[in-house]
Design a protein around this motif. Structure first.
Motif, mmCIF file in Angstrom:
data_model
loop_
_atom_site.group_PDB
_atom_site.id
_atom_site.type_symbol
_atom_site.label_atom_id
_atom_site.label_comp_id
_atom_site.label_asym_id
_atom_site.label_seq_id
_atom_site.Cartn_x
_atom_site.Cartn_y
_atom_site.Cartn_z
ATOM 1 N N THR A 193 0.834 -1.201 0.000
ATOM 2 C CA THR A 193 0.000 0.000 0.000
ATOM 3 C C THR A 193 0.869 1.251 0.000
ATOM 4 O OG1 THR A 193 -1.737 -1.189 1.210
ATOM 5 C CG2 THR A 193 -1.866 1.212 1.186
ATOM 6 N N LEU A 194 1.918 1.259 0.819
ATOM 7 C CA LEU A 194 2.827 2.404 0.844
ATOM 8 C C LEU A 194 3.523 2.568 -0.499
ATOM 9 C CD1 LEU A 194 4.317 4.677 2.288
ATOM 10 C CD2 LEU A 194 5.935 2.985 3.162
ATOM 11 N N ASN A 195 3.892 1.471 -1.128
ATOM 12 C CA ASN A 195 4.543 1.533 -2.438
ATOM 13 C C ASN A 195 3.622 2.167 -3.473
ATOM 14 O OD1 ASN A 195 6.922 0.908 -3.985
ATOM 15 N ND2 ASN A 195 5.773 -0.729 -4.985
ATOM 16 N N ALA A 196 2.331 1.854 -3.385
ATOM 17 C CA ALA A 196 1.362 2.458 -4.305
ATOM 18 C C ALA A 196 1.132 3.931 -3.978
ATOM 19 C CB ALA A 196 0.044 1.689 -4.240
ATOM 20 N N LEU A 197 1.111 4.258 -2.705
ATOM 21 C CA LEU A 197 0.945 5.648 -2.267
ATOM 22 C C LEU A 197 2.157 6.475 -2.642
ATOM 23 C CD1 LEU A 197 -0.581 7.802 -0.466
ATOM 24 C CD2 LEU A 197 0.767 6.891 1.453
ATOM 25 N N THR A 198 3.347 5.907 -2.543
ATOM 26 C CA THR A 198 4.696 6.458 -2.739
ATOM 27 C C THR A 198 5.232 7.058 -1.433
ATOM 28 O OG1 THR A 198 4.247 8.760 -3.412
ATOM 29 C CG2 THR A 198 4.152 7.047 -5.130
ATOM 30 N N ILE A 199 6.519 6.874 -1.246
ATOM 31 C CA ILE A 199 7.199 7.415 -0.066
ATOM 32 C C ILE A 199 7.042 8.935 -0.028
ATOM 33 C CG2 ILE A 199 9.446 7.773 1.015
ATOM 34 C CD1 ILE A 199 8.545 4.979 1.364
ATOM 35 N N LYS A 200 7.201 9.567 -1.181
ATOM 36 C CA LYS A 200 7.128 11.027 -1.239
ATOM 37 C C LYS A 200 5.799 11.538 -0.708
ATOM 38 C CE LYS A 200 7.614 14.932 -4.439
ATOM 39 N NZ LYS A 200 7.867 15.332 -5.859
ATOM 40 N N GLN A 201 4.716 10.866 -1.080
ATOM 41 C CA GLN A 201 3.401 11.306 -0.626
ATOM 42 C C GLN A 201 3.223 11.046 0.864
ATOM 43 O OE1 GLN A 201 1.768 13.105 -2.551
ATOM 44 N NE2 GLN A 201 -0.230 13.312 -1.585
ATOM 45 N N ALA A 202 3.706 9.913 1.355
ATOM 46 C CA ALA A 202 3.625 9.627 2.794
ATOM 47 C C ALA A 202 4.392 10.675 3.586
ATOM 48 C CB ALA A 202 4.178 8.234 3.082
ATOM 49 N N GLU A 203 5.533 11.094 3.068
ATOM 50 C CA GLU A 203 6.342 12.100 3.758
ATOM 51 C C GLU A 203 5.606 13.432 3.887
ATOM 52 O OE1 GLU A 203 10.885 10.625 2.631
ATOM 53 O OE2 GLU A 203 9.875 12.131 1.397
ATOM 54 N N LYS A 204 4.732 13.743 2.931
ATOM 55 C CA LYS A 204 3.953 14.987 3.011
ATOM 56 C C LYS A 204 3.020 14.958 4.227
ATOM 57 C CE LYS A 204 3.970 16.058 -1.954
ATOM 58 N NZ LYS A 204 3.133 16.246 -3.169
ATOM 59 N N TYR A 205 2.397 13.810 4.468
ATOM 60 C CA TYR A 205 1.515 13.694 5.632
ATOM 61 C C TYR A 205 2.326 13.704 6.925
ATOM 62 C CZ TYR A 205 -2.406 12.685 2.536
ATOM 63 O OH TYR A 205 -3.379 12.786 1.575
ATOM 64 N N LEU A 206 3.458 13.019 6.925
ATOM 65 C CA LEU A 206 4.304 13.007 8.119
ATOM 66 C C LEU A 206 4.842 14.402 8.428
ATOM 67 C CD1 LEU A 206 6.281 9.688 7.581
ATOM 68 C CD2 LEU A 206 4.454 10.121 9.226
ATOM 69 N N HIS A 207 5.115 15.185 7.385
ATOM 70 C CA HIS A 207 5.584 16.562 7.591
ATOM 71 C C HIS A 207 4.540 17.372 8.358
ATOM 72 C CE1 HIS A 207 7.519 20.413 6.825
ATOM 73 N NE2 HIS A 207 6.375 20.865 6.355
ATOM 74 N N LYS A 208 3.275 17.163 8.044
ATOM 75 C CA LYS A 208 2.210 17.872 8.760
ATOM 76 C C LYS A 208 2.175 17.477 10.231
ATOM 77 C CE LYS A 208 -0.865 18.265 4.727
ATOM 78 N NZ LYS A 208 -2.209 17.906 4.187
ATOM 79 N N LEU A 209 2.666 16.285 10.518
ATOM 80 C CA LEU A 209 2.695 15.796 11.896
ATOM 81 C C LEU A 209 4.007 16.135 12.609
ATOM 82 C CD1 LEU A 209 1.027 12.346 11.219
ATOM 83 C CD2 LEU A 209 0.098 14.111 12.730
ATOM 84 N N GLY A 210 4.910 16.814 11.885
ATOM 85 C CA GLY A 210 6.156 17.262 12.504
ATOM 86 C C GLY A 210 7.351 16.367 12.273
ATOM 87 N N PHE A 211 7.262 15.419 11.317
ATOM 88 C CA PHE A 211 8.363 14.500 11.036
ATOM 89 C C PHE A 211 8.909 14.790 9.640
ATOM 90 C CE2 PHE A 211 5.367 12.463 13.895
ATOM 91 C CZ PHE A 211 6.190 12.138 14.964
ATOM 92 N N ASP A 212 10.183 15.191 9.575
ATOM 93 C CA ASP A 212 10.758 15.642 8.309
ATOM 94 C C ASP A 212 11.881 14.754 7.796
ATOM 95 O OD1 ASP A 212 9.100 17.918 8.062
ATOM 96 O OD2 ASP A 212 10.350 19.008 9.489
#
Length: 331
Positions: free
Chosen positions: A114-133
């Protein structure tokens, strides 16, 4: 606080050496205000890996938001090589399954797919909103996040699931006064919209099912709505962390065990049992309301056998209930 201290005091979980394991239990309201905290040992509030408790935050809810999957999406759970990275499932492979079942069994392969389909780059955008860069990789799907997380970091993420996608800063102090008056007040602008409300509810629905049929079923037979996810982190020496995060419409709570754990100490075991006892005490009087379903969600009953054999969506009177965003109904 008294209830939290009591359940920690009564916990007798020991490590491989017969010593009481390090343990932390933290509760906050859905707006981030800490209501209780109790620790034992030395490893608490250090940055470490949260295991599968990260899957709803970094994988599945973002995938719902981006319309990558639905609760009913078929997914092939089998040994898979992702350019040299080969995740494994603790409980074996299920073949064709659904996102719902993959979450309930905490399948690592399905989460990575699922993450592979979402892409790491896109997951990182959500994590950035949560304070993880930090820069992530596919092992993010099994709970390995760059830099690790503390208890407050993880509860911060789960306030977003408990509060319609809005993550609140977890804080121990609201205001400080001295003889001259107010000298400190917690910022009220710390809340961040991370996920949309519909996707958040779809995830919460699955995590409520997880407390009944999945890895968090030892949480107890609660008579009110509770959502939860478990996680276990191991290394070559054995298990090092076991944790459960649970939330109601009022509170988010976490139990995190650390140390040289026995292989029998898992997120689906002792942490679930402890939080079940804490929930019983916290809500002995005054049950929390159910989670409010937002507009834009449609319930469909589907033939699950067809989903997992022929990947066909067919309504069925005696099938399994799935929730969909109304604008993403199955064909």
């Amino acid at each position: 606080q008294l209830a939290t201290a009591e359940v920690v005091k009564n916990d007798c979980t020991v490590d491989k050496n017969g010593k009481l394991v390090d343990l932390s239990v933290l509760t906050c309201d859905v707006n981030g205000g800490v209501t209780s905290c109790c620790t034992r040992g030395e490893r608490n509030f250090a940055k470490r890996q949260p295991g599968s408790t990260l899957k709803p935050i970094a994988v599945y809810t973002p995938a719902f938001c981006d319309k990558i999957v639905t609760q009913a999406s078929p997914i092939l759970d089998e040994k898979t090589n992702f350019n040299g990275y080969v995740p494994t499932n603790v409980s074996g492979y299920k073949g064709w399954t659904t996102i719902r079942k993959a979450l309930l069994t905490s399948s690592n392969v399905s989460a990575v797919k699922t993450l592979n389909a979402l892409t790491i780059k896109q997951a990182e955008k959500y994590l950035h909103k949560l304070g993880f860069d930090g820069e992530q990789n596919l092992s993010l799907a099994v709970g390995n996040i760059s830099g690790g997380m503390s208890e407050t970091d993880l509860l911060h993420c789960y306030t977003a699931l408990a509060n319609n996608g809005v993550a609140a800063n977890v804080r121990f102090v609201n205001r400080i006064y001295n003889e001259h008056g107010l000298v400190y007040e917690a910022r009220s602008d710390g809340a961040t919209q991370v996920f949309d409300g519909i996707s958040t509810y779809l995830m919460t629905d699955l995590l409520q099912q997880n407390t009944k049929y999945g890895t968090a079923k030892k949480l107890g037979n609660c008579k009110y709505a509770v959502a939860a996810k478990t996680g276990t982190v191991g290394n070559k020496q054995g298990n090092a962390d076991a944790l459960t995060v649970a939330y109601t419409s009022r509170h988010c709570m976490l139990a995190w065990y650390s140390g040289e754990l026995t292989n029998d100490t898992k997120g689906s075991g002792e942490p679930c049992v402890l939080l079940g006892k804490l929930l019983a005490k916290v809500y002995a009087v005054g049950k929390p309301p159910s989670f409010q379903r937002p507009d834009g969600i449609t319930e469909v009953i589907l033939d699950e056998q067809l989903l997992t054999t022929k990947q066909a969506y067919l309504p069925s009177v005696n099938g399994t209930k799935y929730l969909f965003a109304t604008d993403s109904l199955p064909p």
